[in-house]
Design an enzyme around this catalytic site. Structure first.
Site, mmCIF file in Angstrom:
data_model
loop_
_atom_site.group_PDB
_atom_site.id
_atom_site.type_symbol
_atom_site.label_atom_id
_atom_site.label_comp_id
_atom_site.label_asym_id
_atom_site.label_seq_id
_atom_site.Cartn_x
_atom_site.Cartn_y
_atom_site.Cartn_z
ATOM 1 N N LYS A 34 0.837 -1.214 0.000
ATOM 2 C CA LYS A 34 0.000 0.000 0.000
ATOM 3 C C LYS A 34 0.867 1.257 0.000
ATOM 4 O O LYS A 34 0.665 2.167 -0.809
ATOM 5 C CB LYS A 34 -0.889 0.013 1.237
ATOM 6 C CG LYS A 34 -1.537 1.357 1.536
ATOM 7 C CD LYS A 34 -2.429 1.337 2.750
ATOM 8 C CE LYS A 34 -1.714 1.560 4.042
ATOM 9 N NZ LYS A 34 -1.389 2.954 4.368
ATOM 10 N N ASN A 35 1.852 1.308 0.907
ATOM 11 C CA ASN A 35 2.608 2.546 1.087
ATOM 12 C C ASN A 35 3.599 2.805 -0.029
ATOM 13 O O ASN A 35 4.112 3.907 -0.168
ATOM 14 C CB ASN A 35 3.296 2.560 2.455
ATOM 15 C CG ASN A 35 2.265 2.683 3.571
ATOM 16 O OD1 ASN A 35 1.102 3.006 3.309
ATOM 17 N ND2 ASN A 35 2.678 2.402 4.783
ATOM 18 N N CYS B 268 -4.387 12.591 12.626
ATOM 19 C CA CYS B 268 -5.273 11.422 12.593
ATOM 20 C C CYS B 268 -5.203 10.771 13.972
ATOM 21 O O CYS B 268 -4.586 11.298 14.890
ATOM 22 C CB CYS B 268 -4.832 10.451 11.490
ATOM 23 S SG CYS B 268 -3.267 9.673 11.843
ATOM 24 N N ARG C 214 0.892 14.360 12.835
ATOM 25 C CA ARG C 214 1.320 14.098 11.449
ATOM 26 C C ARG C 214 1.686 15.408 10.699
ATOM 27 O O ARG C 214 1.114 15.748 9.666
ATOM 28 C CB ARG C 214 0.263 13.346 10.665
ATOM 29 C CG ARG C 214 -0.356 12.148 11.340
ATOM 30 C CD ARG C 214 0.554 10.968 11.546
ATOM 31 N NE ARG C 214 1.033 10.341 10.338
ATOM 32 C CZ ARG C 214 0.392 9.400 9.661
ATOM 33 N NH1 ARG C 214 -0.793 9.023 10.071
ATOM 34 N NH2 ARG C 214 0.920 8.860 8.572
ATOM 35 N N ASP D 78 4.342 0.331 12.340
ATOM 36 C CA ASP D 78 3.099 -0.230 11.786
ATOM 37 C C ASP D 78 2.835 -1.646 12.263
ATOM 38 O O ASP D 78 1.717 -2.139 12.140
ATOM 39 C CB ASP D 78 3.135 -0.206 10.251
ATOM 40 C CG ASP D 78 3.063 1.210 9.722
ATOM 41 O OD1 ASP D 78 3.324 1.418 8.522
ATOM 42 O OD2 ASP D 78 2.765 2.128 10.513
ATOM 43 N N ARG E 99 -8.776 0.129 4.481
ATOM 44 C CA ARG E 99 -7.818 1.070 3.886
ATOM 45 C C ARG E 99 -6.521 0.359 3.527
ATOM 46 O O ARG E 99 -5.807 0.763 2.616
ATOM 47 C CB ARG E 99 -7.499 2.201 4.868
ATOM 48 C CG ARG E 99 -8.687 3.048 5.256
ATOM 49 C CD ARG E 99 -8.273 4.247 6.059
ATOM 50 N NE ARG E 99 -7.296 5.073 5.335
ATOM 51 C CZ ARG E 99 -7.016 6.314 5.678
ATOM 52 N NH1 ARG E 99 -7.607 6.873 6.709
ATOM 53 N NH2 ARG E 99 -6.131 7.017 4.994
HETATM 54 C C1 EPZ Z 1 4.497 6.717 6.454
HETATM 55 O O1 EPZ Z 1 3.777 7.792 7.037
HETATM 56 C C2 EPZ Z 1 3.489 5.581 6.307
HETATM 57 N N1 EPZ Z 1 2.393 5.996 5.438
HETATM 58 C C3 EPZ Z 1 2.936 5.194 7.684
HETATM 59 O O2 EPZ Z 1 2.086 4.072 7.502
HETATM 60 C C4 EPZ Z 1 4.111 4.777 8.578
HETATM 61 O O3 EPZ Z 1 3.614 4.488 9.864
HETATM 62 C C5 EPZ Z 1 5.113 5.928 8.656
HETATM 63 O O4 EPZ Z 1 5.563 6.282 7.319
HETATM 64 C C6 EPZ Z 1 6.346 5.549 9.472
HETATM 65 O O5 EPZ Z 1 6.948 4.426 8.930
HETATM 66 C C7 EPZ Z 1 2.601 6.035 4.095
HETATM 67 O O6 EPZ Z 1 3.678 5.739 3.599
HETATM 68 C C8 EPZ Z 1 1.429 6.443 3.252
HETATM 69 P P1 EPZ Z 1 6.748 9.852 8.655
HETATM 70 P P2 EPZ Z 1 4.447 9.270 7.095
HETATM 71 O O7 EPZ Z 1 6.767 11.144 7.923
HETATM 72 O O8 EPZ Z 1 5.273 9.511 5.892
HETATM 73 C C9 EPZ Z 1 7.308 13.138 11.952
HETATM 74 C C10 EPZ Z 1 0.141 2.783 7.786
HETATM 75 O O9 EPZ Z 1 -0.425 2.277 8.778
HETATM 76 N N2 EPZ Z 1 7.236 14.130 10.862
HETATM 77 O O10 EPZ Z 1 7.850 8.881 8.426
HETATM 78 O O11 EPZ Z 1 3.366 10.248 7.405
HETATM 79 C C11 EPZ Z 1 5.968 12.484 12.225
HETATM 80 O O12 EPZ Z 1 5.196 13.281 13.111
HETATM 81 C C12 EPZ Z 1 0.694 4.186 7.875
HETATM 82 O O13 EPZ Z 1 0.295 2.199 6.692
HETATM 83 C C13 EPZ Z 1 7.479 15.472 11.156
HETATM 84 O O14 EPZ Z 1 7.724 15.835 12.313
HETATM 85 O O15 EPZ Z 1 5.373 9.107 8.376
HETATM 86 C C14 EPZ Z 1 6.363 11.172 12.842
HETATM 87 O O16 EPZ Z 1 6.608 11.378 14.228
HETATM 88 C C15 EPZ Z 1 0.484 4.798 9.250
HETATM 89 N N3 EPZ Z 1 7.421 16.393 10.146
HETATM 90 C C16 EPZ Z 1 7.697 10.837 12.168
HETATM 91 O O17 EPZ Z 1 8.134 12.033 11.531
HETATM 92 C C17 EPZ Z 1 7.147 16.036 8.853
HETATM 93 O O18 EPZ Z 1 7.139 16.914 7.966
HETATM 94 C C18 EPZ Z 1 7.588 9.764 11.107
HETATM 95 O O19 EPZ Z 1 6.601 10.167 10.218
HETATM 96 C C19 EPZ Z 1 6.900 14.668 8.576
HETATM 97 C C20 EPZ Z 1 6.953 13.735 9.592
#
Ligand code: EPZ
Length: 430
Positions: free
Chosen positions: A20-21, A114, A119, A303, A395
């Site tokens: 998915k991701n 969410c 996020r 995840d 989803r």
């Molecule tokens: C991706 O989300 C995945 N989603 C998530 O999967 C997954 O849990 C996550 O990566 C971590 O592996 C998709 O790929 C569509 P991040 P993403 O940016 O990109 C902080 C699922 O269940 N952050 O790596 O949104 C954030 O708050 C979903 O399939 C900032 O601070 O995750 C978090 O603490 C859930 N500023 C950390 O980084 C930013 O601009 C990791 O988030 C971006 C992120």
């Protein structure tokens, strides 16, 4: 609503769908080319349908045939992603980089938080600004403009998957070289880089903490097959372990599951690699509690945290789960406790004492992976569980009930308003 009757042993083989991701990121990446891209092994999920609606709203033509998705971004007629679509799918924010690179303008609503956390997207925005974009925020919309993005050296405060993907995509068409430091290393990043390279992008270092991109003038179309979903694979490994069943699954990339397999072995579950793309789970006699701390890849994936929690509630001794990635990703604990689990939360730690048995109960999922955790817990629980919140499950899992029924699990999906059939009191013998 899902009714699950627990403690039914599973057997057989389950097929794992495309990731998915990865699919979500590659759908955004297809905007980088004015030629048609064909994505194969695309899972049939609500999130994928939603991403397709976002692309259609931008004027992109899509054609789906089973797991083949054809994306024609030759004419992008709009540079504004509609709020009502972006608010339903955070990953739609990924279109901002490709839109900016292709059109020089992008208007994308700020995705809200969410159930699992705030996020933010500040790292995406700051990286685009470093590449010369002028970014304003108006009425909850990110308005970004750049006549031509410029290569830059960008350091990410944290290895964000989404920010790494946004900036890597934007850099493929920028002027000059971009270096992304402290980049995310997830397999989905590598898949996106391979896809972009197949389109003619010049990317080095994907899968490491430093990614270098040399911008080119344009990218051509390509035909690309998406990697298997490592989180779906991990979910089925837990389903086998928690029901003490030996099941096999393919296709998988075992290297994508190193941390997951290592933790399963620490608990007492063997994971055998029968062939390079098939795994088999062999349950042990007893399961031992262990500690888990979620971390950025190749650390333990956040995840997989809810699904491991269900297994640890039935593992002897005590375990501590520390969730370091998302600030609200322990909401499923309350639902596990309704099933008899012994868990105490303190900050971002969950302290678990193993219990001999969980009992089926009505529970409510709060997000996608919490729903998956409750499903695997219900497969092991004594009696019947009723799980609400299937809109989350749909989803991220393709045909989950059918796949579990194919393994012998006893479950059925019923409409939410189905009246509970009250057990008929035993007739009084006269
Ligand atoms: C991706 O989300 C995945 N989603 C998530 O999967 C997954 O849990 C996550 O990566 C971590 O592996 C998709 O790929 C569509 P991040 P993403 O940016 O990109 C902080 C699922 O269940 N952050 O790596 O949104 C954030 O708050 C979903 O399939 C900032 O601070 O995750 C978090 O603490 C859930 N500023 C950390 O980084 C930013 O601009 C990791 O988030 C971006 C992120």
């Amino acid at each position: 609503m899902l009714h699950i009757w627990g403690r039914t042993p599973l057997q057989g083989h389950v097929e794992i769908s495309g990731a998915k991701n990865s699919a979500l990121a590659l759908m955004a990446g297809a905007l980088l080319s004015s030629e048609t891209c064909r994505l194969r092994n695309v899972p049939n999920l609500v999130d994928i349908t939603r991403m397709g609606k976002v692309l259609s709203a931008l004027g992109i033509k899509l054609k789906q045939d089973g797991d083949l998705l054809e994306i024609d971004a030759s004419h992008i007629s709009h540079s504004t992603a509609p709020y009502q679509l972006v608010s339903q799918l955070r990953a739609s924010f990924f279109v901002i980089g490709p839109l900016l690179a292709r059109l020089g303008v992008a208007r994308v609503p700020l995705p809200g938080g969410c159930a699992i956390g705030a996020r933010p997207v500040d790292l995406h925005v700051r990286g685009l600004q470093a590449m010369g974009a002028d970014v304003q925020f108006e009425h909850g919309v990110v308005m970004a403009y750049a006549r031509k993005l410029q290569g830059a050296r960008i350091y990410l405060d944290c290895p964000s998957v989404g920010a790494t993907e946004t900036l890597m995509m934007a850099a493929t068409l920028a002027e000059g070289e971009t270096i992304i430091e402290n980049a995310a290393q997830e397999p989905e990043i590598v898949d996106l880089a391979n896809f972009c390279q197949a389109m003619g992008a010049q990317i080095q270092g994907a899968g490491t903490s430093t990614i270098t991109v040399v911008g080119v003038s344009q990218l051509h179309g390509t035909d690309y097959s998406i990697i298997p979903d490592r989180i779906e694979a991990g979910t089925f490994l837990i389903a086998g372990a928690i029901t003490r069943s030996e099941i096999s699954l393919s296709p998988v990339v075992p290297d994508h599951l190193t941390a997951v397999i290592s933790k399963l072995q620490a608990i007492g579950v063997e994971v055998i690699s029968d062939t390079p793309n098939q795994l088999r789970v062999v349950p042990g006699q007893t399961y031992r509690g262990t500690d888990i701390e979620t971390y950025f890849y190749p650390g333990f994936p956040t995840d997989m945290q809810p699904m491991f929690m269900s297994l640890l509630t039935l593992s002897e001794g005590s375990s501590v789960i520390t969730e370091t990635i998302f600030e609200k990703r322990l909401q499923h604990v309350q639902e596990f406790k309704r099933m008899g689990a012994d868990i105490r939360i303190k900050g971002n730690h969950a302290f678990i004492n193993g219990v001999p048995m969980l009992s089926g109960a009505p529970v409510v999922a709060t997000d996608l992976r919490a729903a998956a955790g409750l499903v695997v817990a219900a497969l092991a629980a004594e009696g019947k569980s009723t799980i609400q919140g299937l809109q989350y499950l749909d989803r991220g899992y393709e045909k989950l009930e059918r796949k579990l029924q194919g393994l012998g699990a006893r479950l059925e999906r019923v409409p939410l308003d189905t009246p509970e059939v009250q057990p008929v009191p035993p007739s009084v013998s006269v």
